[in-house]
Design an enzyme around this catalytic site. Structure first.
Site, PDB file in Angstrom:
ATOM      1  N   GLU A   1      -7.037  12.049 -13.206  1.00  0.00           N
ATOM      2  CA  GLU A   1      -5.396  12.192 -13.544  1.00  0.00           C
ATOM      3  C   GLU A   1      -4.946  13.022 -12.261  1.00  0.00           C
ATOM      4  O   GLU A   1      -3.699  12.392 -11.881  1.00  0.00           O
ATOM      5  CB  GLU A   1      -5.214  13.087 -14.747  1.00  0.00           C
ATOM      6  CG  GLU A   1      -3.601  13.630 -15.220  1.00  0.00           C
ATOM      7  CD  GLU A   1      -3.127  12.371 -15.174  1.00  0.00           C
ATOM      8  OE1 GLU A   1      -3.230  11.194 -15.226  1.00  0.00           O
ATOM      9  OE2 GLU A   1      -1.637  12.665 -15.312  1.00  0.00           O
TER      10      GLU A   1
ATOM     11  N   LYS B   1       8.232   3.322 -16.703  1.00  0.00           N
ATOM     12  CA  LYS B   1       7.173   4.201 -17.615  1.00  0.00           C
ATOM     13  C   LYS B   1       6.869   3.522 -18.871  1.00  0.00           C
ATOM     14  O   LYS B   1       5.993   3.933 -19.284  1.00  0.00           O
ATOM     15  CB  LYS B   1       8.484   5.401 -18.243  1.00  0.00           C
ATOM     16  CG  LYS B   1       7.832   6.593 -18.794  1.00  0.00           C
ATOM     17  CD  LYS B   1       8.613   7.700 -18.663  1.00  0.00           C
ATOM     18  CE  LYS B   1       7.881   8.998 -19.224  1.00  0.00           C
ATOM     19  NZ  LYS B   1       6.682   9.474 -18.555  1.00  0.00           N
TER      20      LYS B   1
ATOM     21  N   ARG C   1      12.667   2.548 -18.070  1.00  0.00           N
ATOM     22  CA  ARG C   1      11.759   1.353 -18.004  1.00  0.00           C
ATOM     23  C   ARG C   1      11.926   0.524 -16.913  1.00  0.00           C
ATOM     24  O   ARG C   1      11.172  -0.667 -17.128  1.00  0.00           O
ATOM     25  CB  ARG C   1      12.506   0.548 -19.407  1.00  0.00           C
ATOM     26  CG  ARG C   1      12.763   1.480 -20.721  1.00  0.00           C
ATOM     27  CD  ARG C   1      13.399   0.733 -21.802  1.00  0.00           C
ATOM     28  NE  ARG C   1      12.335  -0.607 -22.389  1.00  0.00           N
ATOM     29  CZ  ARG C   1      11.282  -0.405 -22.945  1.00  0.00           C
ATOM     30  NH1 ARG C   1      11.497   0.798 -23.646  1.00  0.00           N
ATOM     31  NH2 ARG C   1      10.767  -1.461 -23.325  1.00  0.00           N
TER      32      ARG C   1
ATOM     33  N   CYS D   1      11.973  -3.148 -18.034  1.00  0.00           N
ATOM     34  CA  CYS D   1      13.187  -3.558 -18.258  1.00  0.00           C
ATOM     35  C   CYS D   1      13.951  -2.839 -19.700  1.00  0.00           C
ATOM     36  O   CYS D   1      13.268  -2.596 -20.745  1.00  0.00           O
ATOM     37  CB  CYS D   1      13.632  -4.975 -18.485  1.00  0.00           C
ATOM     38  SG  CYS D   1      12.944  -5.777 -17.022  1.00  0.00           S
TER      39      CYS D   1
ATOM     40  N   HIS E   1     -23.415   9.947  -3.898  1.00  0.00           N
ATOM     41  CA  HIS E   1     -23.666   8.454  -4.165  1.00  0.00           C
ATOM     42  C   HIS E   1     -22.706   7.609  -3.262  1.00  0.00           C
ATOM     43  O   HIS E   1     -22.660   6.484  -3.538  1.00  0.00           O
ATOM     44  CB  HIS E   1     -23.948   7.977  -5.557  1.00  0.00           C
ATOM     45  CG  HIS E   1     -24.899   8.920  -6.039  1.00  0.00           C
ATOM     46  ND1 HIS E   1     -26.234   8.793  -5.683  1.00  0.00           N
ATOM     47  CD2 HIS E   1     -24.820  10.044  -7.090  1.00  0.00           C
ATOM     48  CE1 HIS E   1     -27.005   9.670  -6.579  1.00  0.00           C
ATOM     49  NE2 HIS E   1     -26.051  10.483  -7.249  1.00  0.00           N
TER      50      HIS E   1
ATOM     51  N   GLU F   1       0.799   8.134  -7.495  1.00  0.00           N
ATOM     52  CA  GLU F   1       1.826   7.440  -7.888  1.00  0.00           C
ATOM     53  C   GLU F   1       3.222   8.121  -7.099  1.00  0.00           C
ATOM     54  O   GLU F   1       4.154   7.492  -7.325  1.00  0.00           O
ATOM     55  CB  GLU F   1       2.070   7.355  -9.593  1.00  0.00           C
ATOM     56  CG  GLU F   1       2.088   8.548 -10.302  1.00  0.00           C
ATOM     57  CD  GLU F   1       2.006   8.155 -11.813  1.00  0.00           C
ATOM     58  OE1 GLU F   1       2.445   7.219 -12.053  1.00  0.00           O
ATOM     59  OE2 GLU F   1       1.563   9.195 -12.462  1.00  0.00           O
TER      60      GLU F   1
ATOM     61  N   TRP G   1      12.717  -3.913 -13.992  1.00  0.00           N
ATOM     62  CA  TRP G   1      11.667  -3.639 -13.458  1.00  0.00           C
ATOM     63  C   TRP G   1      11.131  -5.311 -13.161  1.00  0.00           C
ATOM     64  O   TRP G   1      10.899  -6.096 -13.967  1.00  0.00           O
ATOM     65  CB  TRP G   1      10.692  -3.116 -14.114  1.00  0.00           C
ATOM     66  CG  TRP G   1       9.240  -2.797 -13.493  1.00  0.00           C
ATOM     67  CD1 TRP G   1       9.334  -1.547 -12.756  1.00  0.00           C
ATOM     68  CD2 TRP G   1       8.204  -3.452 -13.602  1.00  0.00           C
ATOM     69  NE1 TRP G   1       7.690  -1.791 -12.194  1.00  0.00           N
ATOM     70  CE2 TRP G   1       7.188  -2.616 -12.671  1.00  0.00           C
ATOM     71  CE3 TRP G   1       7.710  -4.692 -14.155  1.00  0.00           C
ATOM     72  CZ2 TRP G   1       5.847  -3.352 -12.510  1.00  0.00           C
ATOM     73  CZ3 TRP G   1       6.427  -5.167 -14.138  1.00  0.00           C
ATOM     74  CH2 TRP G   1       5.520  -4.547 -13.354  1.00  0.00           C
TER      75      TRP G   1
ATOM     76  N   ASN H   1      13.837  -8.929 -21.316  1.00  0.00           N
ATOM     77  CA  ASN H   1      12.780  -7.977 -21.034  1.00  0.00           C
ATOM     78  C   ASN H   1      11.415  -8.816 -21.421  1.00  0.00           C
ATOM     79  O   ASN H   1      11.151  -9.127 -22.570  1.00  0.00           O
ATOM     80  CB  ASN H   1      12.981  -6.723 -21.935  1.00  0.00           C
ATOM     81  CG  ASN H   1      11.623  -5.892 -21.738  1.00  0.00           C
ATOM     82  OD1 ASN H   1      10.983  -5.801 -20.612  1.00  0.00           O
ATOM     83  ND2 ASN H   1      11.516  -4.924 -22.743  1.00  0.00           N
ATOM     84  N   GLY H   2      10.494  -8.807 -20.640  1.00  0.00           N
ATOM     85  CA  GLY H   2       9.151  -9.578 -20.883  1.00  0.00           C
ATOM     86  C   GLY H   2       8.911 -10.679 -19.791  1.00  0.00           C
ATOM     87  O   GLY H   2       9.683 -10.592 -18.743  1.00  0.00           O
TER      88      GLY H   2
ATOM     89  N   LYS I   1      -1.793  11.182  -9.986  1.00  0.00           N
ATOM     90  CA  LYS I   1      -0.378  11.646  -9.965  1.00  0.00           C
ATOM     91  C   LYS I   1      -0.073  11.793  -8.365  1.00  0.00           C
ATOM     92  O   LYS I   1       0.883  11.356  -8.107  1.00  0.00           O
ATOM     93  CB  LYS I   1      -0.542  13.240 -10.495  1.00  0.00           C
ATOM     94  CG  LYS I   1      -0.552  13.347 -11.960  1.00  0.00           C
ATOM     95  CD  LYS I   1       1.072  13.240 -12.571  1.00  0.00           C
ATOM     96  CE  LYS I   1       0.992  12.053 -12.915  1.00  0.00           C
ATOM     97  NZ  LYS I   1       0.364  11.612 -14.238  1.00  0.00           N
TER      98      LYS I   1
HETATM   99  O1  M6R Z   1       3.157   4.636 -22.410  1.00  0.00           O
HETATM  100  P1  M6R Z   1       1.695   4.862 -22.224  1.00  0.00           P
HETATM  101  O2  M6R Z   1       0.986   6.152 -22.451  1.00  0.00           O
HETATM  102  O3  M6R Z   1       0.778   3.670 -22.908  1.00  0.00           O
HETATM  103  O4  M6R Z   1       1.608   4.463 -20.592  1.00  0.00           O
HETATM  104  C1  M6R Z   1       0.372   4.232 -20.025  1.00  0.00           C
HETATM  105  C2  M6R Z   1       0.630   4.096 -18.435  1.00  0.00           C
HETATM  106  O5  M6R Z   1       1.222   3.078 -18.082  1.00  0.00           O
HETATM  107  C3  M6R Z   1       1.242   5.484 -17.890  1.00  0.00           C
HETATM  108  O6  M6R Z   1       0.335   6.645 -18.424  1.00  0.00           O
HETATM  109  C4  M6R Z   1       1.177   5.430 -16.356  1.00  0.00           C
HETATM  110  O7  M6R Z   1      -0.155   5.450 -16.038  1.00  0.00           O
HETATM  111  C5  M6R Z   1       1.999   6.884 -16.020  1.00  0.00           C
HETATM  112  N1  M6R Z   1       2.951   6.305 -14.914  1.00  0.00           N
HETATM  113  C6  M6R Z   1       1.319   7.986 -15.559  1.00  0.00           C
HETATM  114  O8  M6R Z   1       1.889   8.809 -14.648  1.00  0.00           O
END
Ligand code: M6R
Length: 619
Positions: free
Chosen positions: A492, A614, A27, A2, A515, A499, A74, A98-99, A496
């Site tokens: 990673e 984010k 956010r 947020c 395995h 998400e 969010w 926010n929280g 990607k």
């Molecule tokens: O800001 P941070 O690096 O602590 O965030 C961690 C994750 O929330 C962040 O990397 C998330 O997985 C992203 N959406 C990846 O693309």
């Protein structure tokens, strides 16, 4: 998560609020709202969906005043909808949050018994009711807030105003960030410095437990006991970074293309280009606070174990760091998810260093680990992309990703920058422990200096994925395989794809495939194998054959013109010849481009994927 913004001054608040929310939309983006006090009345406009929906509504509903608050959400409690959007208003009290208020059920029951009726499903509205109740007894918003704070449990950053005191905004926090920007006859409050920089470069970072009562040309900040504080004003030496796509279809694509520049910035910061040696003296200084660390270079030399803790993409960079640091500097490294580490009663022996990696510098679990480690007496090294973020400010030692602002919710350039910092930092640790000669160090640095131009050539795969995405979108699943440093990169790649393209994807250590995951493979499974010519090459090639023999469709990433790899792959993507350290970074680009183009061809919102935000400031 947020984003919060508030304004008091001579400008039209709604303009400041909307432009601030635009910078904070990363956010959270499931709904948004603004409120302004005008002639003693609160006017609120809220909308479900992205900020553009709110902007549309504001075209028909003009808001005017001298004080206002705004929010981009969010969802945590209550579905994304207009009724759950902030600001929440009760009897002329209006606030954004926010929280998470953890004891909201108990408070709601108590307030309901007193006759309160709720118009949303949020935990946040409870605070507005609590404040409205208190204002009946204590008709001063600053004092009333100080009285209700002890009742709140959980994490919060809250900005409130009251129509009866239209000259004051009150901000208070416990957990998520809140920053006060002090301008000339105006003040702006926001969750991120980026929302303030168009108006001022003078900021005050509020700490947990503090309450700020803000007027247009003065402010008072108190601690949790109500004692007035004299907080330092920090001048931030960065400018408001325009959220411009510069001709790219999405921010994410632009950020993928900015990666050579991001890597160059890291190399510039952490190497001496005359001697080709790494240079980490800046790590002992805190630019956000203008202080020198209590931890010295000698303390760092005495470290016998490193714990690296992070979430999401940053966690995969932590896995990568484990390989690098152990291989080069011979220091035992343990890596964990922040959400696990903080609750598993970890043993942190003396002479340990805890390293936390966070692009945003605000991730709740990572921050909690930082605080826990400090309480246990361990020095904490942060690696963030956000100077002045909570994690940066609270750490003992400070590294920066130097990636510039990343708007796309899926991290790309921040990840590649992080890997580059880790490469250089591992060389630094190896050199200080005498595991690396000056010549070896120079060779590694010179190879890394060639990275930006090698990266430019890997970006040419963009065209391949743009065309192939039409076919690739029909596969039911995606398995990413790699060994050594390419294993975290496989993880990673899978993240990607999940998400962005909402496809089932797994990242696996290539040697582990037989395995279990081998059972998933058939001709509807795409297998992406990262196999540059390093010392794992032959073994990964065998694993690739195992997948191919079960009908898997192979996309391989290899070095130069690798005829053997090409001959066993449906698609072959070449990365330039380089040392093993640089090749890991080059392999990241094809997996980013694959996820980007698949999501784009499927018509998904690449920059703001569903359900994500984010900056994850809740547990
Ligand atoms: O800001 P941070 O690096 O602590 O965030 C961690 C994750 O929330 C962040 O990397 C998330 O997985 C992203 N959406 C990846 O693309």
């Amino acid at each position: 998560m947020c984003g919060i913004v508030g304004y008091i001054g001579e400008r039209e608040p709604v303009n400041v609020l909307v432009s601030g929310l635009r910078k904070l939309e990363y956010r959270g983006y499931d709904s948004s709202g603004v409120a302004v006090v005008n002639a003693g009345h609160v006017q609120v406009v809220r909308a479900e969906g992205k900020l553009t929906a709110l902007e549309e509504k504001l075209k028909n509903q003009k808001l005017s005043g001298t004080i206002g608050i705004g929010h981009t959400r969010w969802a945590t409690h209550g579905i994304p909808s207009e009724r759950n959007a902030h600001p929440h208003t009760v009897d002329g009290v209006c606030l954004v949050h926010n929280g998470i208020i953890e004891n909201y059920i108990q408070l709601k029951a108590e307030l309901s018994a007193l006759g309160a009726t709720f118009s949303s499903d949020t935990d946040s509205e409870v605070v507005a009711h609590l404040l409205a109740q208190e204002l009946k007894k204590t008709p001063d918003i600053f004092k009333a807030i100080q009285k209700i704070i002890p009742r709140l449990e959980g994490a919060y950053a809250i900005l409130a105003m009251w129509e009866k005191e239209p000259q004051r905004l009150v901000a208070f926090k416990n957990g998520p960030p809140l920053i006060l920007g002090v301008g000339n006859g105006e003040c702006v409050v926001g969750s991120d410095v980026q929302a303030l920089l168009s108006y001022t470069d003078k900021v005050i970072y509020l700490d947990d437990g503090e309450v700020a009562c803000i007027e247009k040309d003065k402010y008072v900040i108190t601690d949790s006991l109500g004692k007035e504080l004299n907080k330092a004003i920090v001048t931030v030496h960065w400018t408001s970074q325009a959220a411009e796509k510069h001709g790219f279809k999405h921010f994410m694509l632009k950020e993928i293309y900015e990666q050579p520049l991001a890597v160059s910035s890291v190399l510039k910061k952490y190497t001496d280009l005359k001697t080709y040696q790494v240079e980490f003296s800046s790590m002992f200084l805190s630019p956000a606070q203008n202080t020198v660390s209590r931890i010295t270079e000698q303390d760092l030399k005495n470290v016998e174990r490193i714990f690296i803790v992070a979430c999401g993409t940053s966690y995969y960079s932590a896995m990568y760091a484990e390989y690098l640091i152990e291989k080069l500097a011979k220091i035992p490294v343990e890596v964990d998810f922040a959400s696990e580490f903080r609750y598993r009663d970890p043993v942190i022996p003396p002479k340990s260093l805890v390293m936390v990696i966070s692009q945003s510098g605000e991730t709740a679990d990572t921050l909690a680990v930082l605080r826990m480690a400090k309480n246990m007496g361990a020095p904490v090294l942060s690696l963030t992309n956000t100077l002045g973020s909570t994690i940066d400010r609270e750490a003992d030692l400070h590294l920066f990703m130097e990636a510039g602002v990343e708007i796309g919710v899926a991290s790309t350039k921040a990840f590649i920058s992080t890997l580059t910092v880790i490469n250089l930092f591992s060389l630094y640790l190896a050199r200080t422990r005498k595991y690396l000669s000056i010549d070896e160090e120079k060779q590694f640095v010179q190879n890394l200096l060639a990275l930006p131009s090698h990266m430019e050539s890997v970006l040419a795969h963009d065209k391949f994925f743009a065309e192939a995405a039409e076919t690739f979108k029909n596969y039911k699943g995606f398995l990413y395989l790699g060994r050594g440093i390419n294993y975290p990169i496989a993880m990673e790649g899978a993240l990607k794809l999940k998400e962005l393209a909402y496809k089932h994807a797994e990242g696996y250590a290539a040697g582990e495939m037989k395995h279990g995951p081998l059972a998933l493979i058939d001709d509807k499974m795409m297998v992406i194998v990262i196999n540059p010519q390093d010392n794992h090459y032959e073994k990964t090639l065998s694993n690739l054959q195992e997948a191919k023999a079960r009908g898997g469709i192979i996309v391989s990433i290899g070095t130069g013109d690798d005829a053997s790899l090409k001959s066993v792959s449906e698609h072959y993507l070449s990365i330039p010849k380089s040392d093993w350290m640089a090749s890991g970074i080059l392999s990241v680009i094809p997996v980013q481009l694959l996820a980007y183009h698949l999501a784009d061809v499927l018509g998904y919102d690449v920059d703001q994927p569903r359900n994500l935000a984010k900056s994850v400031t809740v547990e």
